[in-house]
Design a protein around this motif. Sequence first.
Motif, PDB file in Angstrom:
ATOM      1  N   ALA A 213       0.858  -1.211   0.058  1.00  0.00           N
ATOM      2  CA  ALA A 213       0.144  -0.023   0.093  1.00  0.00           C
ATOM      3  C   ALA A 213       0.762   1.108   0.017  1.00  0.00           C
ATOM      4  CB  ALA A 213      -0.901   0.061   1.248  1.00  0.00           C
ATOM      5  N   GLY A 214       1.871   1.164   0.668  1.00  0.00           N
ATOM      6  CA  GLY A 214       2.876   2.228   0.686  1.00  0.00           C
ATOM      7  C   GLY A 214       3.445   2.524  -0.528  1.00  0.00           C
ATOM      8  N   HIS A 215       3.465   1.601  -1.354  1.00  0.00           N
ATOM      9  CA  HIS A 215       4.110   2.026  -2.888  1.00  0.00           C
ATOM     10  C   HIS A 215       2.846   2.201  -3.711  1.00  0.00           C
ATOM     11  CE1 HIS A 215       8.552   1.108  -2.673  1.00  0.00           C
ATOM     12  NE2 HIS A 215       7.947   0.171  -1.907  1.00  0.00           N
ATOM     13  N   GLY A 216       1.598   2.297  -3.046  1.00  0.00           N
ATOM     14  CA  GLY A 216       0.553   2.645  -4.076  1.00  0.00           C
ATOM     15  C   GLY A 216       0.142   1.660  -4.771  1.00  0.00           C
ATOM     16  N   PHE A 217       0.450   0.209  -4.618  1.00  0.00           N
ATOM     17  CA  PHE A 217       0.113  -0.830  -5.593  1.00  0.00           C
ATOM     18  C   PHE A 217      -1.348  -1.222  -5.154  1.00  0.00           C
ATOM     19  CE2 PHE A 217       4.722  -2.286  -5.579  1.00  0.00           C
ATOM     20  CZ  PHE A 217       5.304  -1.303  -6.610  1.00  0.00           C
ATOM     21  N   ALA A 218      -2.029  -1.918  -5.983  1.00  0.00           N
ATOM     22  CA  ALA A 218      -3.353  -2.632  -5.595  1.00  0.00           C
ATOM     23  C   ALA A 218      -3.103  -3.746  -4.589  1.00  0.00           C
ATOM     24  CB  ALA A 218      -4.104  -3.075  -6.799  1.00  0.00           C
ATOM     25  N   VAL A 219      -3.936  -3.611  -3.407  1.00  0.00           N
ATOM     26  CA  VAL A 219      -3.850  -4.589  -2.395  1.00  0.00           C
ATOM     27  C   VAL A 219      -5.158  -5.469  -2.446  1.00  0.00           C
ATOM     28  CG1 VAL A 219      -2.222  -3.742  -0.852  1.00  0.00           C
ATOM     29  CG2 VAL A 219      -4.312  -2.847  -0.505  1.00  0.00           C
ATOM     30  N   LYS A 220      -5.104  -6.531  -1.881  1.00  0.00           N
ATOM     31  CA  LYS A 220      -6.544  -7.366  -2.125  1.00  0.00           C
ATOM     32  C   LYS A 220      -7.441  -6.657  -0.905  1.00  0.00           C
ATOM     33  CE  LYS A 220      -3.973 -11.219   0.063  1.00  0.00           C
ATOM     34  NZ  LYS A 220      -3.568 -12.468   0.270  1.00  0.00           N
ATOM     35  N   PRO A 221      -8.866  -6.879  -1.242  1.00  0.00           N
ATOM     36  CA  PRO A 221      -9.537  -6.369  -0.374  1.00  0.00           C
ATOM     37  C   PRO A 221      -9.524  -6.924   1.290  1.00  0.00           C
ATOM     38  CG  PRO A 221     -10.679  -7.806  -1.747  1.00  0.00           C
ATOM     39  CD  PRO A 221      -9.409  -7.706  -2.318  1.00  0.00           C
ATOM     40  N   LEU A 222      -9.910  -5.864   2.207  1.00  0.00           N
ATOM     41  CA  LEU A 222      -9.504  -6.191   3.404  1.00  0.00           C
ATOM     42  C   LEU A 222     -10.108  -7.435   3.815  1.00  0.00           C
ATOM     43  CD1 LEU A 222      -8.059  -4.682   5.294  1.00  0.00           C
ATOM     44  CD2 LEU A 222     -10.005  -3.567   6.408  1.00  0.00           C
ATOM     45  N   TRP A 223     -11.609  -7.740   3.581  1.00  0.00           N
ATOM     46  CA  TRP A 223     -12.117  -9.095   3.834  1.00  0.00           C
ATOM     47  C   TRP A 223     -11.340 -10.316   3.491  1.00  0.00           C
ATOM     48  CZ3 TRP A 223     -13.359 -12.768   0.283  1.00  0.00           C
ATOM     49  CH2 TRP A 223     -13.498 -12.264  -0.987  1.00  0.00           C
ATOM     50  N   ALA A 224     -10.573 -10.032   2.477  1.00  0.00           N
ATOM     51  CA  ALA A 224      -9.707 -11.189   1.599  1.00  0.00           C
ATOM     52  C   ALA A 224      -8.615 -11.611   2.431  1.00  0.00           C
ATOM     53  CB  ALA A 224      -9.593 -11.074   0.193  1.00  0.00           C
ATOM     54  N   GLU A 225      -7.906 -10.330   2.960  1.00  0.00           N
ATOM     55  CA  GLU A 225      -6.866 -10.622   3.870  1.00  0.00           C
ATOM     56  C   GLU A 225      -7.193 -11.149   5.087  1.00  0.00           C
ATOM     57  OE1 GLU A 225      -3.380 -10.052   3.357  1.00  0.00           O
ATOM     58  OE2 GLU A 225      -3.958  -8.438   2.402  1.00  0.00           O
ATOM     59  N   ALA A 226      -8.476 -10.872   5.727  1.00  0.00           N
ATOM     60  CA  ALA A 226      -9.086 -11.238   6.931  1.00  0.00           C
ATOM     61  C   ALA A 226      -8.980 -12.830   6.632  1.00  0.00           C
ATOM     62  CB  ALA A 226     -10.212 -10.766   7.276  1.00  0.00           C
ATOM     63  N   VAL A 227      -9.875 -13.297   5.471  1.00  0.00           N
ATOM     64  CA  VAL A 227     -10.128 -14.661   5.195  1.00  0.00           C
ATOM     65  C   VAL A 227      -8.898 -15.510   5.259  1.00  0.00           C
ATOM     66  CG1 VAL A 227     -10.914 -16.326   3.292  1.00  0.00           C
ATOM     67  CG2 VAL A 227     -12.168 -14.251   4.048  1.00  0.00           C
ATOM     68  N   MET A 228      -7.618 -14.726   4.726  1.00  0.00           N
ATOM     69  CA  MET A 228      -6.455 -15.508   4.349  1.00  0.00           C
ATOM     70  C   MET A 228      -5.955 -15.794   5.767  1.00  0.00           C
ATOM     71  SD  MET A 228      -5.720 -16.467   1.517  1.00  0.00           S
ATOM     72  CE  MET A 228      -3.973 -17.255   1.831  1.00  0.00           C
ATOM     73  N   MET A 229      -5.957 -14.421   6.692  1.00  0.00           N
ATOM     74  CA  MET A 229      -5.336 -14.748   7.932  1.00  0.00           C
ATOM     75  C   MET A 229      -5.989 -15.792   8.983  1.00  0.00           C
ATOM     76  SD  MET A 229      -4.558 -10.754   8.889  1.00  0.00           S
ATOM     77  CE  MET A 229      -3.163  -9.822   8.475  1.00  0.00           C
ATOM     78  N   ALA A 230      -7.289 -15.793   8.802  1.00  0.00           N
ATOM     79  CA  ALA A 230      -8.156 -16.735   9.539  1.00  0.00           C
ATOM     80  C   ALA A 230      -7.647 -18.209   9.158  1.00  0.00           C
ATOM     81  CB  ALA A 230      -9.622 -16.493   9.660  1.00  0.00           C
ATOM     82  N   LEU A 231      -7.419 -18.415   7.541  1.00  0.00           N
ATOM     83  CA  LEU A 231      -7.322 -19.628   7.257  1.00  0.00           C
ATOM     84  C   LEU A 231      -5.878 -20.240   7.815  1.00  0.00           C
ATOM     85  CD1 LEU A 231      -9.019 -20.918   5.299  1.00  0.00           C
ATOM     86  CD2 LEU A 231      -7.625 -20.556   3.484  1.00  0.00           C
ATOM     87  N   VAL A 232      -4.884 -19.207   7.657  1.00  0.00           N
ATOM     88  CA  VAL A 232      -3.674 -19.897   8.126  1.00  0.00           C
ATOM     89  C   VAL A 232      -3.497 -20.083   9.623  1.00  0.00           C
ATOM     90  CG1 VAL A 232      -1.243 -18.708   8.363  1.00  0.00           C
ATOM     91  CG2 VAL A 232      -2.613 -18.424   6.315  1.00  0.00           C
ATOM     92  N   SER A 233      -4.162 -19.076  10.430  1.00  0.00           N
ATOM     93  CA  SER A 233      -4.251 -19.287  11.665  1.00  0.00           C
ATOM     94  C   SER A 233      -4.539 -20.531  12.147  1.00  0.00           C
ATOM     95  CB  SER A 233      -4.768 -18.088  12.456  1.00  0.00           C
ATOM     96  OG  SER A 233      -4.643 -16.966  12.123  1.00  0.00           O
ATOM     97  N   GLY A 234      -5.845 -20.937  11.645  1.00  0.00           N
ATOM     98  CA  GLY A 234      -6.593 -22.141  11.689  1.00  0.00           C
ATOM     99  C   GLY A 234      -6.061 -23.310  11.518  1.00  0.00           C
ATOM    100  N   LEU A 235      -5.116 -23.121  10.249  1.00  0.00           N
ATOM    101  CA  LEU A 235      -4.239 -24.556   9.851  1.00  0.00           C
ATOM    102  C   LEU A 235      -3.174 -24.866  10.917  1.00  0.00           C
ATOM    103  CD1 LEU A 235      -3.787 -23.947   6.005  1.00  0.00           C
ATOM    104  CD2 LEU A 235      -4.695 -25.922   7.229  1.00  0.00           C
ATOM    105  N   ILE A 236      -2.506 -23.583  11.427  1.00  0.00           N
ATOM    106  CA  ILE A 236      -1.307 -23.754  12.122  1.00  0.00           C
ATOM    107  C   ILE A 236      -2.053 -24.369  13.648  1.00  0.00           C
ATOM    108  CG2 ILE A 236       0.403 -22.665  13.699  1.00  0.00           C
ATOM    109  CD1 ILE A 236       0.676 -20.498  11.484  1.00  0.00           C
ATOM    110  N   LEU A 237      -2.895 -23.826  14.128  1.00  0.00           N
ATOM    111  CA  LEU A 237      -3.418 -24.152  15.583  1.00  0.00           C
ATOM    112  C   LEU A 237      -4.152 -25.509  15.442  1.00  0.00           C
ATOM    113  CD1 LEU A 237      -4.923 -20.689  16.754  1.00  0.00           C
ATOM    114  CD2 LEU A 237      -2.606 -21.854  17.263  1.00  0.00           C
ATOM    115  N   GLY A 238      -4.892 -25.844  14.290  1.00  0.00           N
ATOM    116  CA  GLY A 238      -5.531 -26.969  14.034  1.00  0.00           C
ATOM    117  C   GLY A 238      -4.275 -28.134  14.025  1.00  0.00           C
ATOM    118  N   PHE A 239      -3.371 -27.848  13.388  1.00  0.00           N
ATOM    119  CA  PHE A 239      -2.276 -28.961  13.327  1.00  0.00           C
ATOM    120  C   PHE A 239      -1.658 -29.093  14.680  1.00  0.00           C
ATOM    121  CE2 PHE A 239       2.463 -29.642  12.263  1.00  0.00           C
ATOM    122  CZ  PHE A 239       2.132 -30.971  11.916  1.00  0.00           C
TER     123      PHE A 239
END
Lengths: 430, 244
Positions: A213-239
């Motif tokens: 964002a600092g370079h002014g590039f397009a970033v994925k929508p906030l909800w998508a970022e949140a989904v990815m974060m939830a997915l990654v956290s879920g995978l690690i903790l589930g394991f």
Amino acid sequence: MTDTTSGEIPRKSLTQTLQLDTRLLGMIGAFVVICLVFHVLTGQRFLTPRNIFTLTIQTVSVAIMATGMVFVIVTRHIDLSVGSLLAVCSAVMALVQVWVMPQLLGLGIGHPATAPLAILAGLVVGASIGAFNGWLVGYLTIPAFIVTLGGLLVWRNVAWYLTSGQTLGPLDPNFQLFGGINGTIGVTASWIVGALAVAAALWFMASARRKKAGHGFAVKPLWAEAVMMALVSGLILGFVAILNAYQVPAARLERVFAARGETMPEGYTEGYGLPISVLVLVAVAVAMTVVARRTRFGRYIFATGGNPEAAALSGINTRLLTVKIFALMGALCALSAVVASARAANHANDIGTLDELRVIAAAVIGGTALSGGVGTIYGAILGALIMQSLQSGMAMVGVESPFQNIVVGSVLVFAVLIDIIYRKRSGALK
Amino acid sequence: MTPLVEMRDIALSFGGVKAIDHVTVDLYPGEVVGLLGHNGAGKSTLIKCLSGAYQMDSGQIFIEGQPVTINNPRDARAHNIETIYQTLALADNLDAASNLFLGRELVSAGGFVDDDRMEAETRRIMARLNPNFRKFNVPVSALSGGQRQSVAIARAVYFNAKILIMDEPTAALGPHETRMVAELIAELKRQGLGIFLISHDIHDVMALCDRVSVMKNGKLVGTERVTDVTEDDILGMIILGKKP
């Protein structure tokens, strides 16, 4: 210099918005299907904490080497000698533990310096042999196939000669902690490691987003970022949760308490938690991914794989690069040797036999292209996991040994066919 | 005035074949020198001695009057010599920014490759060279010929080259793209760069160059100002190897 496709970008699909690799999704899908099928066929014995624990520690040795094989194959080389290299490293480390330290230096059995020195010796031997292979390939321009085919025979028999073909053991108790079930960090520490991993992953994703964002590039929508974060956290903790759920047998716990001169309280239970060998694999995976994506060394590996001539004209010393890649491969073989021999609790003459095929298959099933320039670390690890699941799933179902190997071999060929079709469809292959 | 580059008495043999037979060429700041000749005349080979891809057997190279040693492409880059190869020399599996900075990656304080900053820089220079360029996040294998060419040019121009070598820069391009390359050459000339332009298109050379050096069978036929000769004269030099 016109740009014919500068028009409006079409609507993005869900996977594009989440910036997920569709190839990775396909592999995960295949893996899930394999697990579910075996779960049904084995009468719900496949997806249990106990079996997942076992599968994980069985995969570690091949997976560690597969990460290095990615770099080798990406630069259009091959390493057929990894299984033999593993044997030499294992032999040297076993000699340090059962002969050099206790007898030659007279330090006795179980000296605290034994395991670190043994591992160091193994890493030095592995990296040196790897560097020598790389020198033969890079500077003397002997094809890697030939160098490592020769190496397959040479190093396997060097290991044999070193140990006179004997099984060496038992290995140092501290060294055995790297073997899997004999070295787990327990439930509490596992949760702490899991929490730290989640924190690190979230911090990394957030900072990457901030930088873009600092370079002014397009970033994925906030909800998508949140989904990815939830997915990654879920995978690690589930394991972590699954490995924590695998209970240490009561008889074994009783022995532990008895050894300390205590009696086990009634109804006391304890989970295994994360094996140290799995932590080693995670560390290797993270380090290798960082090397691949965020270092010049990694960038040059992929550039050389994509176009060796262009890399050389850009001032990259491709010969030295080859030496470094093979040296790294050798060091990873040594690390695998630690895990493999510690798991067996001794060094046997046939350790690592046919590992070269498993390692190459894991990398290739994981999407590493033999034509060079393409491959991922996480893909190779997933490839190793798929191979191991197939193998042990079939063993649990009671498939006869020859059929197990026939299936695994066929899956390798089939996986590459699927990959070719996928790349053609997605336009990555012309 | 000292020449920007002087390649004096360069010779290079492959096996028994004299690929370059004691050739001398020079280049002044703000000048475009065309290297002409048939395929196999030795023009690409000569220029690869300057770009570091080949090492000459004998001869000397002077940059701004100082003798220099160029053993590899890194040495050439250190002397601000940039090359746009006919093959473009791009790693097809990497994106535009990775190719532009290949071998000279921008790194963060921790020593890690800074992809975001490289992409930002790439967007900046591409906005100047090829404003329509959009494909920053795909491998260059997915780009058109013209787009690939602009990545190769951007790579040469970005690092403040003083000496630019262009090997058949318009061979794979359409008329519109060729015109853009011509404009770019004129612009770089105004900035005081010296440019070696390898071509076998005489019209190109007459239009873009100040002088031409013609080679045949590894030998230099002669060097002429384009204003002093006709296309026929140059054709004679290329085909018959005789000076006008």
